[in-house]
Design a protein around this motif. Structure first.
Motif, PDB file in Angstrom:
ATOM      1  N   ARG A  49       0.852  -1.182   0.000  1.00 37.91           N
ATOM      2  CA  ARG A  49       0.000   0.000   0.000  1.00 37.91           C
ATOM      3  C   ARG A  49       0.885   1.228   0.000  1.00 37.91           C
ATOM      4  NH1 ARG A  49      -3.544  -1.357   4.888  1.00 37.91           N
ATOM      5  NH2 ARG A  49      -4.225   0.786   4.787  1.00 37.91           N
ATOM      6  N   HIS A  50       0.481   2.265  -0.691  1.00 39.26           N
ATOM      7  CA  HIS A  50       1.406   3.377  -0.910  1.00 39.26           C
ATOM      8  C   HIS A  50       1.700   4.124   0.378  1.00 39.26           C
ATOM      9  CE1 HIS A  50      -1.785   6.507  -0.864  1.00 39.26           C
ATOM     10  NE2 HIS A  50      -0.785   7.327  -0.675  1.00 39.26           N
ATOM     11  N   ILE A  51       0.758   4.162   1.313  1.00 41.68           N
ATOM     12  CA  ILE A  51       1.005   4.958   2.515  1.00 41.68           C
ATOM     13  C   ILE A  51       2.067   4.302   3.400  1.00 41.68           C
ATOM     14  CG2 ILE A  51      -1.251   6.029   2.519  1.00 41.68           C
ATOM     15  CD1 ILE A  51      -2.112   4.034   4.659  1.00 41.68           C
ATOM     16  N   SER A  52       2.312   3.015   3.212  1.00 47.86           N
ATOM     17  CA  SER A  52       3.318   2.339   4.031  1.00 47.86           C
ATOM     18  C   SER A  52       4.719   2.563   3.507  1.00 47.86           C
ATOM     19  CB  SER A  52       3.036   0.836   4.075  1.00 47.86           C
ATOM     20  OG  SER A  52       1.777   0.585   4.617  1.00 47.86           O
ATOM     21  N   ARG A  53       4.839   2.884   2.224  1.00 51.17           N
ATOM     22  CA  ARG A  53       6.132   3.104   1.590  1.00 51.17           C
ATOM     23  C   ARG A  53       7.098   1.956   1.903  1.00 51.17           C
ATOM     24  NH1 ARG A  53       6.484   7.872  -0.667  1.00 51.17           N
ATOM     25  NH2 ARG A  53       8.750   7.757  -0.827  1.00 51.17           N
ATOM     26  N   GLU A  54       6.599   0.758   1.800  1.00 49.05           N
ATOM     27  CA  GLU A  54       7.405  -0.406   2.157  1.00 49.05           C
ATOM     28  C   GLU A  54       7.791  -1.179   0.900  1.00 49.05           C
ATOM     29  OE1 GLU A  54       4.671  -2.493   4.699  1.00 49.05           O
ATOM     30  OE2 GLU A  54       3.094  -2.353   3.204  1.00 49.05           O
ATOM     31  N   SER A  55       8.736  -2.088   1.093  1.00 52.92           N
ATOM     32  CA  SER A  55       9.125  -2.986   0.016  1.00 52.92           C
ATOM     33  C   SER A  55       8.731  -4.390   0.438  1.00 52.92           C
ATOM     34  CB  SER A  55      10.637  -2.911  -0.233  1.00 52.92           C
ATOM     35  OG  SER A  55      11.033  -3.911  -1.140  1.00 52.92           O
ATOM     36  N   ILE A  56       7.922  -5.046  -0.377  1.00 47.31           N
ATOM     37  CA  ILE A  56       7.458  -6.389  -0.063  1.00 47.31           C
ATOM     38  C   ILE A  56       7.935  -7.321  -1.170  1.00 47.31           C
ATOM     39  CG2 ILE A  56       5.463  -7.862   0.347  1.00 47.31           C
ATOM     40  CD1 ILE A  56       5.769  -5.807   2.509  1.00 47.31           C
ATOM     41  N   LYS A  57       8.621  -8.381  -0.802  1.00 47.52           N
ATOM     42  CA  LYS A  57       9.133  -9.365  -1.777  1.00 47.52           C
ATOM     43  C   LYS A  57       9.962  -8.676  -2.856  1.00 47.52           C
ATOM     44  CE  LYS A  57       5.370 -12.609  -0.955  1.00 47.52           C
ATOM     45  NZ  LYS A  57       4.359 -13.507  -1.522  1.00 47.52           N
ATOM     46  N   GLY A  58      10.619  -7.587  -2.494  1.00 44.99           N
ATOM     47  CA  GLY A  58      11.458  -6.867  -3.434  1.00 44.99           C
ATOM     48  C   GLY A  58      10.720  -5.877  -4.311  1.00 44.99           C
ATOM     49  N   PHE A  59       9.404  -5.819  -4.174  1.00 46.82           N
ATOM     50  CA  PHE A  59       8.604  -4.889  -4.962  1.00 46.82           C
ATOM     51  C   PHE A  59       8.462  -3.547  -4.242  1.00 46.82           C
ATOM     52  CE2 PHE A  59       6.929  -7.195  -8.537  1.00 46.82           C
ATOM     53  CZ  PHE A  59       6.903  -8.523  -8.144  1.00 46.82           C
ATOM     54  N   THR A  60       8.467  -2.487  -5.019  1.00 44.01           N
ATOM     55  CA  THR A  60       8.170  -1.158  -4.511  1.00 44.01           C
ATOM     56  C   THR A  60       7.207  -0.475  -5.465  1.00 44.01           C
ATOM     57  OG1 THR A  60      10.060  -0.198  -5.676  1.00 44.01           O
ATOM     58  CG2 THR A  60      10.413  -0.878  -3.376  1.00 44.01           C
ATOM     59  N   ALA A  61       6.527   0.527  -4.942  1.00 44.70           N
ATOM     60  CA  ALA A  61       5.638   1.326  -5.791  1.00 44.70           C
ATOM     61  C   ALA A  61       5.606   2.731  -5.231  1.00 44.70           C
ATOM     62  CB  ALA A  61       4.237   0.725  -5.823  1.00 44.70           C
ATOM     63  N   ASP A  62       5.780   3.680  -6.096  1.00 42.76           N
ATOM     64  CA  ASP A  62       5.775   5.083  -5.675  1.00 42.76           C
ATOM     65  C   ASP A  62       4.580   5.798  -6.290  1.00 42.76           C
ATOM     66  OD1 ASP A  62       9.314   5.088  -5.936  1.00 42.76           O
ATOM     67  OD2 ASP A  62       8.105   5.137  -4.097  1.00 42.76           O
ATOM     68  N   LEU A  63       3.894   6.537  -5.448  1.00 39.60           N
ATOM     69  CA  LEU A  63       2.764   7.311  -5.926  1.00 39.60           C
ATOM     70  C   LEU A  63       3.280   8.602  -6.566  1.00 39.60           C
ATOM     71  CD1 LEU A  63      -0.290   7.767  -6.106  1.00 39.60           C
ATOM     72  CD2 LEU A  63      -0.179   8.833  -3.843  1.00 39.60           C
ATOM     73  N   ASN A  64       2.950   8.809  -7.811  1.00 37.71           N
ATOM     74  CA  ASN A  64       3.337  10.023  -8.527  1.00 37.71           C
ATOM     75  C   ASN A  64       2.064  10.793  -8.851  1.00 37.71           C
ATOM     76  OD1 ASN A  64       3.996  11.930 -10.561  1.00 37.71           O
ATOM     77  ND2 ASN A  64       5.806  10.745 -11.111  1.00 37.71           N
ATOM     78  N   LYS A  65       1.780  11.795  -8.027  1.00 40.74           N
ATOM     79  CA  LYS A  65       0.522  12.527  -8.191  1.00 40.74           C
ATOM     80  C   LYS A  65       0.518  13.350  -9.469  1.00 40.74           C
ATOM     81  CE  LYS A  65      -0.839  12.682  -3.348  1.00 40.74           C
ATOM     82  NZ  LYS A  65      -1.251  13.531  -2.210  1.00 40.74           N
ATOM     83  N   GLY A  66       1.699  13.815  -9.877  1.00 39.50           N
ATOM     84  CA  GLY A  66       1.759  14.620 -11.104  1.00 39.50           C
ATOM     85  C   GLY A  66       1.365  13.805 -12.328  1.00 39.50           C
TER      86      GLY A  66
END
Lengths: 108, 114
Positions: A49-66
């Motif tokens: 989930r983006h609010i956690s800003r965590e890495s799970i199983k090597g995956f990341t995701a960044d929220l880009n509002k622009g």
């Protein structure tokens, strides 16, 4: 309209290659975004989930509002990452809407 | 064990024969929802419920009914099933505060309408 778009229905990469699953959203408020995963013969489950800003199983995701994007990334894909991935948006009333999903295949 | 339970897991029926797919959760979650999963279309929401006696339509509600008389149960009713309702159905639940948004899914119910 509140919408989640995953432009790729299928994505295939070789083991060890970087992988990026794309997700774009449209939402007038402050979005809360998630990635869910469904491995073969298993239940859908939360990946991150983006609010956690965590890495799970090597995956990341960044929220880009622009760019209104929430792409899922992993630098080195593994065969066990092969699964169906869904991007999801939680609306103001806590209702969750999903994208159409991307099936990731990691080839040996 | 905290979980969402759906029944039946598999069902073959005929056009027009009313059926109910049950969904039960033991986590005291306020929010519950039904989805159908079809190849190439992903997960589409049918109905959702924010709490007891509060339900609302999702993206594809036609041909379905729901009720939420108790917090733990959220049955999906097909009054007169048709072949285009052949699909894999998932029930899910979550809190609406705190760690809201972490949906817990059932194992799915595969329905075939002949």
């Amino acid at each position: 309209a509140q919408r989640v778009t995953q432009p790729e229905k299928l994505l295939s990469v070789f083991k060890g290659a970087p992988v990026e699953l794309k997700c774009n959203y449209s939402y007038s408020g402050s979005p809360e975004l998630f990635w869910y995963v469904q491995y073969s013969r298993q239940r859908l489950q939360l990946l991150l989930r983006h609010i956690s800003r965590e890495s799970i199983k090597g995956f990341t995701a960044d929220l880009n509002k622009g760019e209104t994007s929430f792409h899922l990334k992993k630098p080195f894909a593994q065969e066990e990452d092969s699964a169906m991935y869904y991007c999801a948006l939680k609306r103001w009333n806590n209702d969750m809407r999903f994208g159409a999903g991307t099936r990731l295949t990691v080839k040996p | 064990e905290a979980q969402v339970t759906q029944n039946p897991r598999y069902l073959i029926t005929v056009t027009g024969k009313k059926l109910t797919v049950t969904c039960s959760q033991n986590m005291n979650h306020e929010y519950m929802s039904w989805y159908r999963q079809d190849p190439g279309l992903g997960l589409r929401q049918i109905y959702y419920s924010m709490n007891v006696e509060v339900t609302d339509k999702g993206d594809v509600p036609e041909g379905y009914k729901v009720s939420r008389k108790e917090k733990r149960n959220f049955p999906l009713i097909l009054e007169s099933p048709s072949p285009n309702q052949t699909s894999l159905y998932f029930c899910a639940s979550s809190l609406t505060s705190g760690r809201a948004g972490e949906l817990f899914f059932g194992e799915g119910s595969r329905l075939t309408v002949l």
